[in-house]
Design a protein around this motif. Sequence first.
Motif, short mmCIF file in Angstrom:
data_model
loop_
_atom_site.label_atom_id
_atom_site.label_comp_id
_atom_site.label_asym_id
_atom_site.label_seq_id
_atom_site.Cartn_x
_atom_site.Cartn_y
_atom_site.Cartn_z
N LEU A 1 19.90 -49.69 -3.19
CA LEU A 1 21.29 -50.05 -3.46
C LEU A 1 21.68 -51.37 -2.81
O LEU A 1 22.29 -52.23 -3.43
CB LEU A 1 22.23 -48.95 -2.94
CG LEU A 1 22.47 -47.74 -3.86
CD1 LEU A 1 23.31 -46.70 -3.14
CD2 LEU A 1 23.17 -48.19 -5.15
N ILE A 2 21.32 -51.52 -1.55
CA ILE A 2 21.81 -52.70 -0.82
C ILE A 2 20.76 -53.80 -0.76
O ILE A 2 20.97 -54.82 -0.12
CB ILE A 2 22.28 -52.33 0.61
CG1 ILE A 2 21.13 -51.74 1.44
CG2 ILE A 2 23.46 -51.37 0.55
CD1 ILE A 2 21.48 -51.50 2.89
N ASP A 3 19.62 -53.58 -1.39
CA ASP A 3 18.56 -54.59 -1.42
C ASP A 3 18.10 -54.95 0.00
O ASP A 3 18.12 -56.12 0.39
CB ASP A 3 19.05 -55.84 -2.17
CG ASP A 3 17.91 -56.54 -2.92
OD1 ASP A 3 16.78 -56.01 -2.90
OD2 ASP A 3 18.16 -57.59 -3.53
N ALA A 4 17.69 -53.92 0.74
CA ALA A 4 17.31 -54.14 2.14
C ALA A 4 15.82 -53.88 2.34
O ALA A 4 15.25 -52.99 1.72
CB ALA A 4 18.09 -53.20 3.04
N PRO A 5 15.19 -54.67 3.22
CA PRO A 5 13.84 -54.33 3.64
C PRO A 5 13.89 -53.19 4.66
O PRO A 5 14.94 -52.95 5.27
CB PRO A 5 13.34 -55.62 4.27
CG PRO A 5 14.57 -56.30 4.77
CD PRO A 5 15.70 -55.88 3.87
N ILE A 6 12.76 -52.53 4.82
CA ILE A 6 12.69 -51.38 5.73
C ILE A 6 11.60 -51.64 6.77
O ILE A 6 10.49 -52.05 6.43
CB ILE A 6 12.34 -50.09 4.96
CG1 ILE A 6 13.39 -49.81 3.88
CG2 ILE A 6 12.22 -48.90 5.90
CD1 ILE A 6 13.01 -48.68 2.94
N PRO B 1 5.40 -44.36 2.45
CA PRO B 1 4.05 -44.86 2.17
C PRO B 1 3.91 -46.32 2.62
O PRO B 1 4.82 -47.13 2.42
CB PRO B 1 3.94 -44.75 0.65
CG PRO B 1 4.96 -43.73 0.25
CD PRO B 1 6.07 -43.85 1.24
N THR B 2 2.78 -46.62 3.25
CA THR B 2 2.57 -47.96 3.80
C THR B 2 2.74 -49.02 2.72
O THR B 2 3.20 -50.13 2.99
CB THR B 2 1.15 -48.05 4.40
OG1 THR B 2 0.96 -46.91 5.24
CG2 THR B 2 0.96 -49.31 5.22
N ASP B 3 2.36 -48.70 1.48
CA ASP B 3 2.39 -49.73 0.44
C ASP B 3 3.73 -49.78 -0.31
O ASP B 3 3.85 -50.46 -1.32
CB ASP B 3 1.23 -49.52 -0.54
CG ASP B 3 1.31 -48.17 -1.25
OD1 ASP B 3 2.29 -47.43 -1.02
OD2 ASP B 3 0.39 -47.86 -2.04
N HIS B 4 4.74 -49.08 0.19
CA HIS B 4 6.04 -49.16 -0.48
C HIS B 4 6.53 -50.60 -0.45
O HIS B 4 6.52 -51.25 0.61
CB HIS B 4 7.05 -48.24 0.21
CG HIS B 4 8.32 -48.09 -0.58
ND1 HIS B 4 9.30 -49.06 -0.56
CD2 HIS B 4 8.74 -47.13 -1.42
CE1 HIS B 4 10.28 -48.68 -1.36
NE2 HIS B 4 9.97 -47.50 -1.89
N PRO B 5 6.97 -51.13 -1.61
CA PRO B 5 7.30 -52.56 -1.67
C PRO B 5 8.39 -53.00 -0.68
O PRO B 5 8.43 -54.17 -0.30
CB PRO B 5 7.75 -52.77 -3.12
CG PRO B 5 7.89 -51.41 -3.72
CD PRO B 5 7.03 -50.49 -2.93
#
Lengths: 555, 167
Positions: free
Chosen positions: A227-232, A243-247
């Motif tokens: 929703l907020i276009d945030a990195p994690i 998951p490690t490969d989550h974009p």
Amino acid sequence: MLLSGADIIVKTLIEQGCETVFGYPGGQIINVYDSLYKYQDEITHILAAHEQGAAHAADGYARATGKPGVVIATSGPGATNLVTGIATAYIDSVPMVAITGNVMTSQIGSDSFQEIDITGVTLPITKHNYFVGKIEDLADTIREAFVIAASGRPGPVLIDVPKDIQQAKYEYEPKAPVVPGGRICAKEIRISPAADCINKAERPFIYFGGGTITSEAQEEMLQLAELIDAPIGCSMMGISGVPTDHPRFLGMQGMHGHYASSMAMHNADCIIALGARFNDRVTGNRAKFSVGAKIVHIDIEGAELGKTTNDAHMLRGDIKMTLEKLLPLIKKDEKPEWMAKVAAFREEETRVQDNREGMTPRNCLMALNKYLGENTAVATDVGQHQMWAAQTVEFKKTRRFISSGGLGTMGFGMGAAIGAAMATRERSVLVTGDGSFGMNLNEMATAVTYNVPMVILLMNNGVLGMVRQWQTLFFDKHYSNTILDRRTDFVKLAQAFGADGAVATNLEELDDALAKAFACDGPFIVDCRIDKDEFVLPMLPPGGSMDDIIVKVGD
Amino acid sequence: MERYTIAILVNNQSGVLNRVTSMFRRRQFNIACLTVSETESPDYSRITILFEGEESKKNQLINQFYKLPDVISIKELHAKDSVSRELLLIKVANSPETREEIRSAAEAFEAKTVDYTRESIVMQVTGDRKRIDDFINIMRDFTIMEICRTGLVALQCGDATIRQETN
């Protein structure tokens, strides 16, 4: 039915859903072991080599399942040997129930043989503890311990039971497994200002920890990120949570975190912290930590809110429940500029990444990655190998990274990997170093006895690498007591225990050894030789800020 | 360093005081005084603690108390909206020369004489901490043989009670 106290203990454990418990017998817990014999069809007891190993196994079991791990020990040294295991679980919020025997009530306080005031000893490292002085309290005390261990922020609970209470008889009535409580949603009046803050953010960053895994709030967290276009990013305790490969996932941040993750957090104008506690390994110098960011902090533990950081919004509540209430208030917003900046951080990370060939720690762990199944639990010990594993090992499933975060307990891994294998009923992996492995390698005996399928990737550099790294950087290369001139032959050691192993001095040998290890029924040691001067990078020097980050040696 | 008074309602069980004071020890807070007693319900005890420390650490401490399953509620008490009392027993040396002066000071403070011999006088004073401190100060003009203070007991003003506090 009329049962002995010992029978009541075991019956109550069975009633509470315990299938596997870990421990070590002794004089003041012998009655409980007699009951474990009696009820062996309903409950499995795993005999460790040392009570510390048993405690770590219960911990590993709990981390992999989310259910309380149970450990049983005798009085005196049996009980004190649990201490490091209990403290490890306490600081990482792992649900655990420890049951110890003690001398007869009439002898308590008289310094009898193997008597120790274990409730006193464990007071600061348990969520709660009990001394059971009356048989009529016994069953309900155990049930209450399970409630406390698993409720709210989980943690270890210890129950000390004198021998005469184990021998006394009392009416036992089975009850249903307890339901952990304490799952509350944050107060409504706190949620909408927090949502406003998130909606106004131009550079939001989601930082999650072990609390998000406990709350099983990953789905809601990922929705928020979309929703907020945030990195994690996450703390070490958050690893395997997504998951490690989550974009959107940038990996662990902090002292040895991924460059992009740390940089994104540092440059964010809003940090949404979910079940993480801004430990000093995460923040570095607190005065310089993300000064420009407003912090929205959600945690079930009120005492963590605003503890080390100046939180703008403190929401005490279950993360999943709170996010469910928060999400409808969040506006969808794309942030191409911020995403471009994050992409640039990623590019820079790739640029400074260790791309050398040969037996580098990264290449060794990449080789391991190829063998990992979706459900494989990877435990670690503590030190350089732990950080390399945290940075490099790839996870697909939650609760599969089993590592001592807060306490940093060397020797945690052997027991934990055994417990994790029992929990997943699959082969587990232990990534360890020669220093850490030396601390509790006696648990090889346990792994052999129970034929636990376990790959031990021993990153052998002949030194205590993490301390050596600090000595190199901050102590003029005075390698005080960090050079291990032990000449241990780990393959022969494995064989002496009744297991097997192989040495790997290059990547081809490593691949062969791993192939053998992953085909083996029981434990297998891969003695993986790496250079003693490998560094864990990047590194935020202790007390430093992102301006002081070391990304390459010689920087 | 500021001084703080907090009241804590806890389960009336053995070991609870230890759990509470352990929180102070961990954070290197020194307890200036402490009182514990049963309350209107035999299930609960009330602990009143006066201590010195930094404000940020004090707030942390209060938050941490809620982690103890035996803690029911906590209230920080401020002078402006609470009443507090302490009781002092003080033994001073008695002599024909000082007798009269001690008596007039005692009268001014409404001190009660609870034991009297040729060699010593034991007096009892109740009041807030300042009043007790002041009386001890005056008595320093004479020979104080020993003193014992109960520590603070304190309640909020009006109909507010500690039972209404929630985390």
